[in-house]
Design a protein around this motif. Structure first.
Motif, PDB file in Angstrom:
ATOM      1  N   GLU A 264       0.815  -1.209   0.000  1.00  0.00           N
ATOM      2  CA  GLU A 264       0.000   0.000   0.000  1.00  0.00           C
ATOM      3  C   GLU A 264       0.851   1.263   0.000  1.00  0.00           C
ATOM      4  OE1 GLU A 264      -3.174   0.075  -0.533  1.00  0.00           O
ATOM      5  OE2 GLU A 264      -3.166  -2.112  -0.634  1.00  0.00           O
ATOM      6  N   SER A 265       2.006   1.216   0.678  1.00  0.00           N
ATOM      7  CA  SER A 265       2.869   2.410   0.717  1.00  0.00           C
ATOM      8  C   SER A 265       3.375   2.756  -0.676  1.00  0.00           C
ATOM      9  CB  SER A 265       4.048   2.180   1.670  1.00  0.00           C
ATOM     10  OG  SER A 265       4.789   1.029   1.285  1.00  0.00           O
ATOM     11  N   LEU A 266       3.745   1.740  -1.481  1.00  0.00           N
ATOM     12  CA  LEU A 266       4.199   1.989  -2.850  1.00  0.00           C
ATOM     13  C   LEU A 266       3.041   2.466  -3.722  1.00  0.00           C
ATOM     14  CD1 LEU A 266       6.482   1.856  -4.910  1.00  0.00           C
ATOM     15  CD2 LEU A 266       5.869  -0.534  -5.333  1.00  0.00           C
ATOM     16  N   ILE A 267       1.869   1.866  -3.553  1.00  0.00           N
ATOM     17  CA  ILE A 267       0.695   2.313  -4.310  1.00  0.00           C
ATOM     18  C   ILE A 267       0.370   3.763  -3.980  1.00  0.00           C
ATOM     19  CG2 ILE A 267      -1.802   2.004  -4.557  1.00  0.00           C
ATOM     20  CD1 ILE A 267      -1.390  -0.975  -4.309  1.00  0.00           C
ATOM     21  N   ALA A 268       0.494   4.110  -2.707  1.00  0.00           N
ATOM     22  CA  ALA A 268       0.199   5.490  -2.298  1.00  0.00           C
ATOM     23  C   ALA A 268       1.159   6.469  -2.950  1.00  0.00           C
ATOM     24  CB  ALA A 268       0.269   5.605  -0.777  1.00  0.00           C
ATOM     25  N   ILE A 269       2.444   6.098  -3.037  1.00  0.00           N
ATOM     26  CA  ILE A 269       3.447   6.980  -3.638  1.00  0.00           C
ATOM     27  C   ILE A 269       3.151   7.191  -5.118  1.00  0.00           C
ATOM     28  CG2 ILE A 269       5.888   7.131  -4.288  1.00  0.00           C
ATOM     29  CD1 ILE A 269       6.536   5.742  -1.634  1.00  0.00           C
ATOM     30  N   SER A 271       0.299   6.667  -6.681  1.00  0.00           N
ATOM     31  CA  SER A 271      -1.056   7.178  -6.915  1.00  0.00           C
ATOM     32  C   SER A 271      -1.207   8.646  -6.565  1.00  0.00           C
ATOM     33  CB  SER A 271      -2.073   6.374  -6.090  1.00  0.00           C
ATOM     34  OG  SER A 271      -2.025   5.010  -6.420  1.00  0.00           O
ATOM     35  N   ALA A 272      -0.259   9.198  -5.834  1.00  0.00           N
ATOM     36  CA  ALA A 272      -0.384  10.586  -5.387  1.00  0.00           C
ATOM     37  C   ALA A 272      -0.383  11.540  -6.568  1.00  0.00           C
ATOM     38  CB  ALA A 272       0.759  10.934  -4.443  1.00  0.00           C
ATOM     39  N   ASP A 273      -0.877  12.743  -6.345  1.00  0.00           N
ATOM     40  CA  ASP A 273      -0.835  13.768  -7.379  1.00  0.00           C
ATOM     41  C   ASP A 273       0.591  13.945  -7.862  1.00  0.00           C
ATOM     42  OD1 ASP A 273      -3.508  14.106  -7.059  1.00  0.00           O
ATOM     43  OD2 ASP A 273      -3.342  15.902  -5.801  1.00  0.00           O
ATOM     44  N   LEU A 303       9.932  -5.042 -10.577  1.00  0.00           N
ATOM     45  CA  LEU A 303       8.509  -4.718 -10.753  1.00  0.00           C
ATOM     46  C   LEU A 303       8.358  -3.376 -11.437  1.00  0.00           C
ATOM     47  CD1 LEU A 303       7.373  -2.355  -8.559  1.00  0.00           C
ATOM     48  CD2 LEU A 303       7.990  -4.164  -6.959  1.00  0.00           C
ATOM     49  N   ILE A 304       7.178  -3.169 -11.998  1.00  0.00           N
ATOM     50  CA  ILE A 304       6.759  -1.867 -12.530  1.00  0.00           C
ATOM     51  C   ILE A 304       5.371  -1.588 -11.983  1.00  0.00           C
ATOM     52  CG2 ILE A 304       6.004  -0.608 -14.586  1.00  0.00           C
ATOM     53  CD1 ILE A 304       8.196  -1.986 -16.149  1.00  0.00           C
ATOM     54  N   LEU A 305       5.190  -0.387 -11.471  1.00  0.00           N
ATOM     55  CA  LEU A 305       3.868   0.076 -11.036  1.00  0.00           C
ATOM     56  C   LEU A 305       3.614   1.416 -11.706  1.00  0.00           C
ATOM     57  CD1 LEU A 305       1.398  -0.507  -9.262  1.00  0.00           C
ATOM     58  CD2 LEU A 305       2.491   0.785  -7.435  1.00  0.00           C
ATOM     59  N   ALA A 306       2.628   1.460 -12.595  1.00  0.00           N
ATOM     60  CA  ALA A 306       2.373   2.662 -13.401  1.00  0.00           C
ATOM     61  C   ALA A 306       0.960   3.170 -13.164  1.00  0.00           C
ATOM     62  CB  ALA A 306       2.567   2.351 -14.882  1.00  0.00           C
ATOM     63  N   PRO A 307       0.798   4.473 -12.938  1.00  0.00           N
ATOM     64  CA  PRO A 307      -0.554   5.026 -12.781  1.00  0.00           C
ATOM     65  C   PRO A 307      -1.225   5.228 -14.136  1.00  0.00           C
ATOM     66  CG  PRO A 307       1.055   6.786 -12.590  1.00  0.00           C
ATOM     67  CD  PRO A 307       1.842   5.503 -12.785  1.00  0.00           C
ATOM     68  N   VAL A 308      -2.529   5.074 -14.176  1.00  0.00           N
ATOM     69  CA  VAL A 308      -3.337   5.395 -15.348  1.00  0.00           C
ATOM     70  C   VAL A 308      -4.163   6.619 -14.973  1.00  0.00           C
ATOM     71  CG1 VAL A 308      -5.077   4.576 -16.981  1.00  0.00           C
ATOM     72  CG2 VAL A 308      -3.446   2.961 -15.984  1.00  0.00           C
ATOM     73  N   ARG A 309      -3.924   7.727 -15.654  1.00  0.00           N
ATOM     74  CA  ARG A 309      -4.555   9.000 -15.275  1.00  0.00           C
ATOM     75  C   ARG A 309      -5.420   9.527 -16.413  1.00  0.00           C
ATOM     76  NH1 ARG A 309      -2.461  10.578 -10.542  1.00  0.00           N
ATOM     77  NH2 ARG A 309      -0.374   9.810  -9.976  1.00  0.00           N
ATOM     78  N   SER A 310      -6.495  10.215 -16.027  1.00  0.00           N
ATOM     79  CA  SER A 310      -7.345  10.881 -17.009  1.00  0.00           C
ATOM     80  C   SER A 310      -6.649  12.140 -17.501  1.00  0.00           C
ATOM     81  CB  SER A 310      -8.697  11.228 -16.379  1.00  0.00           C
ATOM     82  OG  SER A 310      -8.521  12.095 -15.273  1.00  0.00           O
ATOM     83  N   LEU A 318      -4.275   1.559 -12.344  1.00  0.00           N
ATOM     84  CA  LEU A 318      -2.872   1.201 -12.107  1.00  0.00           C
ATOM     85  C   LEU A 318      -2.547  -0.040 -12.931  1.00  0.00           C
ATOM     86  CD1 LEU A 318      -2.671   1.482  -8.203  1.00  0.00           C
ATOM     87  CD2 LEU A 318      -1.466   2.977  -9.805  1.00  0.00           C
ATOM     88  N   ILE A 319      -1.293  -0.122 -13.389  1.00  0.00           N
ATOM     89  CA  ILE A 319      -0.782  -1.331 -14.032  1.00  0.00           C
ATOM     90  C   ILE A 319       0.404  -1.814 -13.208  1.00  0.00           C
ATOM     91  CG2 ILE A 319       0.239  -2.334 -16.109  1.00  0.00           C
ATOM     92  CD1 ILE A 319      -1.172  -0.226 -17.748  1.00  0.00           C
TER      93      ILE A 319
END
Length: 690
Positions: A264-269, A271-273, A303-310, A318-319
């Motif tokens: 969750e800490s990585l997702i939060a980072i 996912s943040a603005d 790993l790769i964690l990428a945000p999907v933004r409008s 997220l991917i």
């Protein structure tokens, strides 16, 4: 970005001896490097996660951290673990400058001997700012607790960092594969761009949300070998208000390992603005970057964690990709590819959401249309079981599918406009407009303007251009009531339009041609008017293609109570009154009444009875019928109706009687009679000229 986050403490599973070097160049995030003392493994016991004890920074490709900058020496500085004395006193991570040309500073002070690093410490060398900390989330804070600003003098070379297999993270906000100006169309880049183009077409053809997610995972799987992949996205129903975490909507895995959500800490980072896509390598055993399996082990190597933004920057997905030690680690090219996939997915999800909203709006519109059609159907119902009404209904059924002009004749209030509406809605023009106009209510000049429209300045008061009824009724039906009141000049122009000719607006010179079916209505004897020279013979024949005569209510007494009950149900629903029905006395009075105002008068009588009623039934006292026209209370009226007076004479007598009762008040008399004030004026004018 990491700089925008508050404090996320390390999970207890990570040894306090581990630390992170968080690199920035010219104020930008670059990479994160994990430090672990020699012999310190992860909680699962994976030896591949044991620390190496030091990290050399510099320009040489053999260093653990490669700094691509001319200001960096080949071996610029070294960070190493100091085990301290026998009891561990003085142990910790230290940094020393390796005789570099431009030196190394720690917390603003240049060092000339090894220095013990505190948490956090800011290290500056070769144009790079590096934060040392046991907490990955403090990377954007300097030693004074302030945000570190960008170095405006840094060159583009200073903004690039390379890492070997032991480097763990890299970040991207945008992908060069989607940059048209990049011009990179050769080799591997061309192949990757081709895959992305194929994905864009595939998502454009996707039928729904689930198909979009499935084809995205297929594209990732085709790009390279992975261990697991997961896609998080906001579905249509969740798009308006997301109060919980992003839902997992699709996964892909190879081998025995199932997909596991990122910490969750990585997702939060991410996912943040402003949070960017993150590549992490050499993360075996690091629970800040990967999640344990059911045996308490962390098998993820990269790993790769990428945000999907409008388009407005709002997080909509997220991917997440992972690999293990048995697979080639993810690299910067993979990160570029996933960032491009995220951008394509964002546009596709936007299209899916818009289609969902349009479909929802269309369903609502269809429900409204169905409801309106039901209401129109109720309003257009030809209520009656008498033989004369059955004949009217049959003529409507036969005439409606054709394009023939229809002439509807009958007294005022019998429902001529209702017949026109029934013809329209039963025809193939039902999707077009139904426009109605009463020719008797307007002067010849105004009637011409209403029918054909006028241009601005055509006459006094014509301050704007006006569209006429013929134009308004294009592809539909135009119902003209009281057609016999049309002047001779307008009759001639009207006839030309009926014959298919174009027309001009009043004061205009532009020809206008329309496709309109005309239904004309009148309560006058047009044949007699033709004989008297008051109505054009050719127009009469053109109008009288199909004639429908609507009988007066007094000639179909068996329909009175059917209509009364129909109106009672309607007005009960509109007013919310609880009325069970009619008393026997009310029924007798309704069926015995002469109804000079026909169905319109009956409708008004029932509406008044419902509005003014405080009981649960309609009684004779609520009907307020005119006594002089009631055969049950007036023998003379009964005799007149059956023998000594014509219908026209009876109508005139009744109207004059109502006028006497209302003291000559025409508006009140028209209301009692159930007719329009203009109709009453016209009748009085005609009788005065006889």
């Amino acid at each position: 970005m990491l700089t925008d986050f508050g404090v996320f403490p390390l999970k207890p599973a990570i040894p306090a001896l581990s630390a992170y070097l968080i690199l920035r160049s010219a104020g930008r995030w670059s990479d994160v490097f994990r430090l672990a003392p020699p012999g310190v493994g992860n909680v699962s016991g994976n030896k591949s996660g044991d620390g190496v004890g030091e990290a050399v920074l510099g320009r040489s490709s053999s260093n653990q951290i490669v700094l691509q900058s001319e200001r960096a020496s080949r071996r610029h500085a070294r960070i190493f673990w100091n085990s301290g004395d026998r009891d561990g006193e003085g142990s910790g991570w230290m940094i020393e400058d390796l005789g570099s040309r431009n030196g190394t500073t720690v917390n603003g002070k240049q060092i000339d001997s090894p220095v013990l690093l505190s948490d956090p410490s800011t290290i500056e060398l070769a144009g790079f700012s590096i934060t040392f900390s046991h907490r990955i989330d403090v990377g954007g804070i300097d030693s004074d607790g302030k945000r570190v600003s960008a170095d405006a003098s840094a060159t583009s070379d200073d903004l690039t960092s390379e890492f070997d297999a032991s480097a763990i993270t890299d970040r991207r906000a945008e992908s060069r594969y989607l940059d048209v100006a990049d011009g990179n169309t050769h080799g591997q880049a061309s192949q990757t761009s081709g895959r992305l183009l194929s994905l864009a077409f595939a998502l454009a053809r996707a039928a729904d949300f689930d198909q979009v997610i499935e084809r995205t995972l297929e594209a990732i799987d085709d790009h390279r070998q992975i261990d697991t992949a997961g896609v998080y996205a906001i579905r249509e129903a969740d798009h308006a208000n997301l109060e919980s975490e992003l839902p997992l909507v699709g996964t892909r895995q190879h081998g025995p390992r199932s997909y596991r959500r990122a910490p969750e800490s990585l997702i939060a980072i991410v996912s943040a603005d402003g949070g960017q896509a993150t590549l992490a390598r050499n993360v075996l055993g690091d629970s800040n970057l990967a999640t344990e399996n059911s045996r308490g082990e962390i098998e993820v190597e990269s790993l790769i964690l990428a945000p999907v933004r409008s388009s407005d920057g709002k997080l909509i997905g997220l991917i997440h990709l992972t690999t293990t030690a048995e697979q080639p680690p993810l690299n910067s090219d993979d990160l570029e590819f996933i960032v491009a996939v995220a951008q394509i997915l964002s546009e596709s999800l936007r299209g899916v959401h818009q289609r969902s909203e349009l479909n929802s709006s269309l369903k609502q519109s269809r429900r409204k249309v169905e409801l309106l059609q039901q209401q129109v159907g109720q309003n257009n119902r030809m209520i009656g079981r008498s033989a004369v009404m059955v004949e009217v209904a049959n003529k409507i059924k036969l005439a409606a599918p054709t394009s023939a002009t229809v002439l509807v004749r009958g007294e005022s209030g019998v429902g001529k406009e209702l017949v026109a509406s029934a013809i329209h809605h039963a025809s193939d023009r039902s999707e077009g407009p139904l426009v109605c106009l009463n020719c008797a209510a307007l002067s010849p000049t105004l009637l011409e303007s209403e029918l054909f429209g006028h241009e601005k300045g055509a006459f006094t008061g014509a301050t704007d251009k006006k569209t006429g009824k013929f134009e308004a009724a294009d592809t539909g039906t135009l119902m003209l009531d009281e057609i016999g009141e049309m002047s001779a000049d307008i009759q001639a122009k009207f006839l030309r339009v009926l014959e298919g000719h174009a027309f001009e607006r009043v004061g205009g010179n532009k020809s206008i041609k329309v496709d309109v079916r005309v239904v004309a209505a009148t309560n006058r004897d047009l044949q007699a008017m033709v004989a008297e020279g008051k109505f054009r013979q050719d127009l009469f024949y053109r109008l009288n293609v199909v004639e429908i005569v609507v009988p007066p209510l007094r000639s179909r007494p068996e329909d009175v109570m059917l209509l009364a009950k129909f109106f009672l149900d309607r007005f009960k629903k509109e007013t919310g009154r609880k009325i069970d029905g009619f008393t026997d006395q009310a029924r007798n009075q309704l069926t015995a009444y002469h109804w000079p105002g026909n169905v319109r008068e009956l409708k008004n009588v029932i509406e008044r009875a419902v509005v003014l009623n405080t009981t649960n039934s309609v009684d004779s006292q609520h009907l307020m019928l005119t006594a002089t026209s009631n055969p049950s209370s007036s023998p003379d009226a009964s005799t007149s109706a059956t023998g000594t007076m014509t219908i026209a004479e009876l109508e005139q007598s009744h109207i004059e009687q109502v006028l006497r009762q209302t003291g000559g008040n025409k508006s009140q008399a028209a209301k009692v009679l159930g007719i329009e004030r203009s109709t009453l004026d016209r009748k009085l004018k005609r009788w005065a000229n006889q």
